[in-house]
Write a protein that holds these residues in place. Structure first.
Motif, short mmCIF file in Angstrom:
data_model
loop_
_atom_site.label_atom_id
_atom_site.label_comp_id
_atom_site.label_asym_id
_atom_site.label_seq_id
_atom_site.Cartn_x
_atom_site.Cartn_y
_atom_site.Cartn_z
N TYR A 71 0.85 -1.20 0.00
CA TYR A 71 0.00 0.00 0.00
C TYR A 71 0.88 1.24 0.00
O TYR A 71 1.76 1.38 0.84
N LYS A 97 0.51 5.27 0.21
CA LYS A 97 -0.44 6.36 0.48
C LYS A 97 -0.34 7.44 -0.59
O LYS A 97 0.73 7.77 -1.09
N PHE A 103 -5.83 5.24 -1.21
CA PHE A 103 -6.76 4.47 -0.39
C PHE A 103 -7.88 3.84 -1.21
O PHE A 103 -8.32 2.72 -0.94
N GLU A 104 -8.36 4.53 -2.23
CA GLU A 104 -9.45 3.99 -3.04
C GLU A 104 -9.01 2.75 -3.81
O GLU A 104 -9.75 1.79 -3.96
N LEU A 146 -6.67 0.74 -2.78
CA LEU A 146 -6.55 -0.29 -1.75
C LEU A 146 -7.91 -0.88 -1.42
O LEU A 146 -8.07 -2.10 -1.31
N ARG A 147 -8.91 0.00 -1.28
CA ARG A 147 -10.26 -0.46 -0.97
C ARG A 147 -10.79 -1.39 -2.08
O ARG A 147 -11.34 -2.46 -1.81
N SER A 199 -9.02 -4.81 -2.15
CA SER A 199 -9.36 -5.76 -1.09
C SER A 199 -10.29 -6.86 -1.60
O SER A 199 -10.31 -7.97 -1.06
N ASN A 223 -5.78 3.76 8.49
CA ASN A 223 -6.87 2.81 8.18
C ASN A 223 -6.38 1.61 7.36
O ASN A 223 -7.15 1.02 6.60
N PHE A 224 -5.11 1.28 7.53
CA PHE A 224 -4.55 0.12 6.82
C PHE A 224 -4.43 -1.09 7.74
O PHE A 224 -5.11 -2.10 7.55
N PHE A 234 -10.05 -0.54 5.42
CA PHE A 234 -10.17 -0.44 3.97
C PHE A 234 -10.92 -1.62 3.36
O PHE A 234 -11.39 -1.56 2.22
N ASP A 243 -13.34 -4.44 2.04
CA ASP A 243 -14.74 -4.53 1.63
C ASP A 243 -15.52 -5.39 2.63
O ASP A 243 -14.97 -6.31 3.24
#
Length: 386
Positions: free
Chosen positions: A39, A41, A110-111, A113-114, A117, A139-140, A145, A147
């Motif tokens: 990840y 950032k 982040f998006e 990463l989300r 997932s 938030n990792f 993150f 789903d």
């Protein structure tokens, strides 16, 4: 089953890299298809503003000041700065040789990463002090993150503290309640979770303890780093008295000291410490330094782990005296309690205490029982792998 592991696999830290490697090795041995989540950032202006409250976090600021102080001191000592750069390249060498092919394609922002997932059946916050208060906003490692359809699990995760700041309690409760299976490294972590959420967490072994001496020999080639007998000193803290105790041991035994100075912070006493300083040491060589040492003096949790796994005569020292950080001493205390080795925490006469025999057959029996609990937890948490 596809498992995504969230952990500090690329930190320039011997313990972090080895616990990450052990997690991967054990999961694969148990039949799971897994990889580390990479990840990166990517913060916009609004997100950067939201991160400003981190400046109020006393744990984070203490860590930042420590790193700044080290940089300042290294500038004053260019010879040590050059040697420290060699050490950083050694960390990269281990990353390249042992971990790089086990890492996902990078999720940038982040998006991404989300969305990424969804590529996994389970995401795991695995090992190390991933839940320290300073890391909450990412938030990792708290798996925020992931789903909703992806199972969320922690394995041997640590808070690094016995209490979270009052202003983080609501968000801490929120992420803990999203994690379906909670496995923590210390009893203090389980107690904290129960106070915050009313839930019971399972206390499991650090990933490095999931492999025994023989399994580590398969994972990390057995090769001596030094030719002579030596006392290996691995001190992360700055306590000069601990180093003086090691010097006393060396004087009484006639065995030379070898150490790895200025790892976490610049320690002035190390400029006069009567030890041969080692810098070009990667995580593979770190394990081998422990394997072949005559005696070991350390304030490091993972150095203590590998000393126990390889049946060494060792003494463990409390790293922290600062009230803000003292709770982190509990890692070694818990480990020694689990293994029945509380007598190996330094108390007085260094030579007498160091030479006192250790019943490693009994220690191994204790570890095997704890390992069975930990492996059973992994199988239940990750689910079927067929």
């Amino acid at each position: 089953m596809k498992i995504g592991i969230c952990t500090c696999y690329d930190n320039h830290n011997y313990g972090s890299m080895l616990q990450a490697y052990a997690t991967y090795v054990k999961f694969v041995e148990l039949g799971y298809d897994c990889e580390f989540l990479c990840y990166r950032k990517k913060l916009n202006t609004i997100q950067k503003i939201k991160w400003l409250p981190r400046l109020l976090n006393k744990y984070l600021m203490k860590e930042k000041f420590r790193l700044i102080e080290k940089k300042i001191q290294l500038k004053k000592h260019p010879d040590i700065k050059m040697k420290d750069a060699i050490r950083q390249r050694a960390f990269d060498r281990f990353l390249e040789n042992f971990l790089k092919d086990k890492v996902s394609a990078p999720y940038i922002g982040f998006e991404a990463l989300r969305a990424g997932s969804k590529n996994y059946d389970v995401v795991v916050a695995g090992g190390d002090q991933l839940w320290i208060p300073a890391g909450l906003p990412t938030n990792f490692f708290n798996l925020m993150f992931a789903d909703e359809k992806v199972k969320r699990v922690s394995y041997s995760t640590s808070f690094g503290v016995t209490e979270v700041p009052f202003y983080q309690k609501r968000r801490t409760i929120e992420y803990l309640n999203r994690i379906e299976m909670l496995g923590v490294r210390e009893k203090s972590g389980a107690e904290l979770i129960e106070r915050l959420t009313g839930r019971k967490a399972v206390v499991v072994l650090d990933p490095t303890l999931l492999l025994n001496k023989e399994e580590w020999a398969q994972a990390i080639p057995v090769k001596p780093v030094l030719e002579n007998d030596y006392i290996f000193c691995y001190f992360l803290g700055a306590n000069s008295e601990h180093r003086k105790v090691a010097e006393e041991l060396s004087k009484k035994t006639g065995i030379p000291l070898y150490d790895m100075p200025h790892i976490d912070e610049f320690v002035p006493y190390d400029l006069q410490f009567n030890a041969e300083h080692l810098y070009d040491i990667d995580s593979e060589q770190f394990v081998n330094l422990i394997r072949y040492a005559k005696y070991i003096c350390t304030d490091s949790f993972h150095c203590t782990v590998f000393s126990i796994l390889h049946h060494k005569q060792f003494l463990a020292f409390d790293r922290y005296s600062d009230p803000l950080m003292m709770s982190r001493n509990s890692r070694i205390a818990n480990l020694c309690d689990i293994t029945g080795l509380s007598s190996r925490r330094y108390t007085g006469d260094v030579l007498e205490q160091m030479k006192k025999p250790i019943d490693y057959d009994r220690v191994d029996e204790r570890l095997e029982k704890e390992k069975a609990i930990s492996v059973a937890y992994i199988r239940e948490a990750l689910g079927k792998n067929d």
